[in-house]
Scaffold this motif. Sequence first.
Motif, PDB file in Angstrom:
ATOM      1  N   MET A 199       0.850  -1.193   0.000  1.00  0.00           N
ATOM      2  CA  MET A 199       0.000   0.000   0.000  1.00  0.00           C
ATOM      3  C   MET A 199       0.889   1.249   0.000  1.00  0.00           C
ATOM      4  SD  MET A 199      -3.266  -0.677   2.506  1.00  0.00           S
ATOM      5  CE  MET A 199      -2.327  -0.865   4.007  1.00  0.00           C
ATOM      6  N   MET A 200       0.627   2.164  -0.918  1.00  0.00           N
ATOM      7  CA  MET A 200       1.453   3.367  -1.039  1.00  0.00           C
ATOM      8  C   MET A 200       0.678   4.678  -0.869  1.00  0.00           C
ATOM      9  SD  MET A 200       4.440   2.274  -1.575  1.00  0.00           S
ATOM     10  CE  MET A 200       5.202   0.728  -1.939  1.00  0.00           C
ATOM     11  N   CYS A 201      -0.654   4.618  -0.969  1.00  0.00           N
ATOM     12  CA  CYS A 201      -1.418   5.868  -0.953  1.00  0.00           C
ATOM     13  C   CYS A 201      -2.856   5.616  -0.498  1.00  0.00           C
ATOM     14  CB  CYS A 201      -1.425   6.484  -2.352  1.00  0.00           C
ATOM     15  SG  CYS A 201      -2.273   5.462  -3.579  1.00  0.00           S
ATOM     16  N   GLY A 202      -3.646   6.662  -0.475  1.00  0.00           N
ATOM     17  CA  GLY A 202      -5.039   6.560  -0.078  1.00  0.00           C
ATOM     18  C   GLY A 202      -5.858   5.676  -1.003  1.00  0.00           C
ATOM     19  N   MET A 203      -5.519   5.665  -2.273  1.00  0.00           N
ATOM     20  CA  MET A 203      -6.251   4.820  -3.226  1.00  0.00           C
ATOM     21  C   MET A 203      -6.001   3.343  -2.924  1.00  0.00           C
ATOM     22  SD  MET A 203      -8.334   5.617  -5.438  1.00  0.00           S
ATOM     23  CE  MET A 203      -9.408   4.668  -6.436  1.00  0.00           C
ATOM     24  N   CYS A 204      -4.765   3.036  -2.516  1.00  0.00           N
ATOM     25  CA  CYS A 204      -4.440   1.665  -2.117  1.00  0.00           C
ATOM     26  C   CYS A 204      -5.292   1.255  -0.916  1.00  0.00           C
ATOM     27  CB  CYS A 204      -2.965   1.545  -1.754  1.00  0.00           C
ATOM     28  SG  CYS A 204      -1.817   1.865  -3.100  1.00  0.00           S
ATOM     29  N   GLU A 205      -5.430   2.176   0.043  1.00  0.00           N
ATOM     30  CA  GLU A 205      -6.269   1.910   1.216  1.00  0.00           C
ATOM     31  C   GLU A 205      -7.699   1.615   0.795  1.00  0.00           C
ATOM     32  OE1 GLU A 205      -3.791   5.024   4.075  1.00  0.00           O
ATOM     33  OE2 GLU A 205      -5.850   5.479   3.523  1.00  0.00           O
ATOM     34  N   ALA A 206      -8.210   2.386  -0.158  1.00  0.00           N
ATOM     35  CA  ALA A 206      -9.578   2.177  -0.644  1.00  0.00           C
ATOM     36  C   ALA A 206      -9.729   0.802  -1.291  1.00  0.00           C
ATOM     37  CB  ALA A 206      -9.965   3.277  -1.630  1.00  0.00           C
ATOM     38  N   HIS A 207      -8.725   0.371  -2.051  1.00  0.00           N
ATOM     39  CA  HIS A 207      -8.774  -0.957  -2.679  1.00  0.00           C
ATOM     40  C   HIS A 207      -8.844  -2.052  -1.617  1.00  0.00           C
ATOM     41  CE1 HIS A 207      -6.679   0.723  -6.492  1.00  0.00           C
ATOM     42  NE2 HIS A 207      -7.985   0.778  -6.611  1.00  0.00           N
ATOM     43  N   ILE A 208      -8.018  -1.929  -0.585  1.00  0.00           N
ATOM     44  CA  ILE A 208      -8.009  -2.934   0.487  1.00  0.00           C
ATOM     45  C   ILE A 208      -9.349  -2.934   1.221  1.00  0.00           C
ATOM     46  CG2 ILE A 208      -6.982  -3.531   2.724  1.00  0.00           C
ATOM     47  CD1 ILE A 208      -5.256  -4.347   0.325  1.00  0.00           C
ATOM     48  N   ASN A 209      -9.874  -1.745   1.541  1.00  0.00           N
ATOM     49  CA  ASN A 209     -11.167  -1.658   2.219  1.00  0.00           C
ATOM     50  C   ASN A 209     -12.263  -2.329   1.398  1.00  0.00           C
ATOM     51  OD1 ASN A 209     -10.000  -0.251   4.338  1.00  0.00           O
ATOM     52  ND2 ASN A 209     -10.639   1.749   3.587  1.00  0.00           N
ATOM     53  N   ASP A 210     -12.260  -2.101   0.088  1.00  0.00           N
ATOM     54  CA  ASP A 210     -13.262  -2.714  -0.793  1.00  0.00           C
ATOM     55  C   ASP A 210     -13.152  -4.238  -0.789  1.00  0.00           C
ATOM     56  OD1 ASP A 210     -14.273  -0.243  -1.461  1.00  0.00           O
ATOM     57  OD2 ASP A 210     -13.240  -0.133  -3.406  1.00  0.00           O
ATOM     58  N   VAL A 211     -11.926  -4.746  -0.852  1.00  0.00           N
ATOM     59  CA  VAL A 211     -11.719  -6.200  -0.852  1.00  0.00           C
ATOM     60  C   VAL A 211     -12.227  -6.806   0.451  1.00  0.00           C
ATOM     61  CG1 VAL A 211      -9.953  -8.008  -0.784  1.00  0.00           C
ATOM     62  CG2 VAL A 211      -9.790  -6.185  -2.462  1.00  0.00           C
ATOM     63  N   ILE A 212     -11.929  -6.161   1.570  1.00  0.00           N
ATOM     64  CA  ILE A 212     -12.390  -6.675   2.863  1.00  0.00           C
ATOM     65  C   ILE A 212     -13.916  -6.702   2.902  1.00  0.00           C
ATOM     66  CG2 ILE A 212     -12.512  -6.210   5.344  1.00  0.00           C
ATOM     67  CD1 ILE A 212      -9.606  -5.099   5.068  1.00  0.00           C
ATOM     68  N   ARG A 213     -14.551  -5.610   2.490  1.00  0.00           N
ATOM     69  CA  ARG A 213     -16.023  -5.538   2.523  1.00  0.00           C
ATOM     70  C   ARG A 213     -16.667  -6.601   1.625  1.00  0.00           C
ATOM     71  NH1 ARG A 213     -14.908   0.274   2.470  1.00  0.00           N
ATOM     72  NH2 ARG A 213     -15.305   1.057   4.555  1.00  0.00           N
ATOM     73  N   LYS A 214     -16.044  -6.882   0.475  1.00  0.00           N
ATOM     74  CA  LYS A 214     -16.605  -7.877  -0.450  1.00  0.00           C
ATOM     75  C   LYS A 214     -16.352  -9.304   0.018  1.00  0.00           C
ATOM     76  CE  LYS A 214     -16.244  -4.949  -4.529  1.00  0.00           C
ATOM     77  NZ  LYS A 214     -15.481  -4.661  -5.749  1.00  0.00           N
ATOM     78  N   THR A 215     -15.232  -9.530   0.709  1.00  0.00           N
ATOM     79  CA  THR A 215     -14.833 -10.888   1.096  1.00  0.00           C
ATOM     80  C   THR A 215     -15.373 -11.304   2.451  1.00  0.00           C
ATOM     81  OG1 THR A 215     -12.784 -10.513  -0.140  1.00  0.00           O
ATOM     82  CG2 THR A 215     -12.847 -12.421   1.290  1.00  0.00           C
ATOM     83  N   VAL A 216     -15.535 -10.348   3.361  1.00  0.00           N
ATOM     84  CA  VAL A 216     -15.972 -10.662   4.722  1.00  0.00           C
ATOM     85  C   VAL A 216     -17.374 -10.097   4.950  1.00  0.00           C
ATOM     86  CG1 VAL A 216     -15.446 -10.440   7.169  1.00  0.00           C
ATOM     87  CG2 VAL A 216     -13.579 -10.532   5.508  1.00  0.00           C
ATOM     88  N   PRO A 217     -18.394 -10.941   4.859  1.00  0.00           N
ATOM     89  CA  PRO A 217     -19.758 -10.451   5.080  1.00  0.00           C
ATOM     90  C   PRO A 217     -19.907  -9.919   6.512  1.00  0.00           C
ATOM     91  CG  PRO A 217     -19.757 -12.713   4.246  1.00  0.00           C
ATOM     92  CD  PRO A 217     -18.357 -12.354   4.583  1.00  0.00           C
ATOM     93  N   GLY A 218     -20.535  -8.776   6.639  1.00  0.00           N
ATOM     94  CA  GLY A 218     -20.780  -8.216   7.960  1.00  0.00           C
ATOM     95  C   GLY A 218     -19.596  -7.495   8.586  1.00  0.00           C
TER      96      GLY A 218
END
Length: 83
Positions: A11-30
């Motif tokens: 992760m290098m920037c805020g956009m990287c953080e957004a990508h990780i947050n999206d992956v977590i939300r899609k992969t981990v229900p709830g």
Amino acid sequence: MIKTTLMIDGMMCGMCEAHINDVIRKTVPGAKKVSASHAKGEASFLTDGAIDEIRLKEAIAGTGYTCLSVSSEPYEKKGLFRR
């Protein structure tokens, strides 16, 4: 509640953080209170139960980042009044 913290490389920037947050939300229900920090190289979130660590690591790897470790611990909401 369980607080899960991931150590993530790449992760290098805020956009990287957004990508990780999206992956977590899609992969981990709830997942709740999903938060990533490129400065710390970590992401964290809350869940009601255990998560599938292997599935989450694979999902993160699929976006080009590397999940170095996963740790989980019981989480208690900190309030004004404690007993």
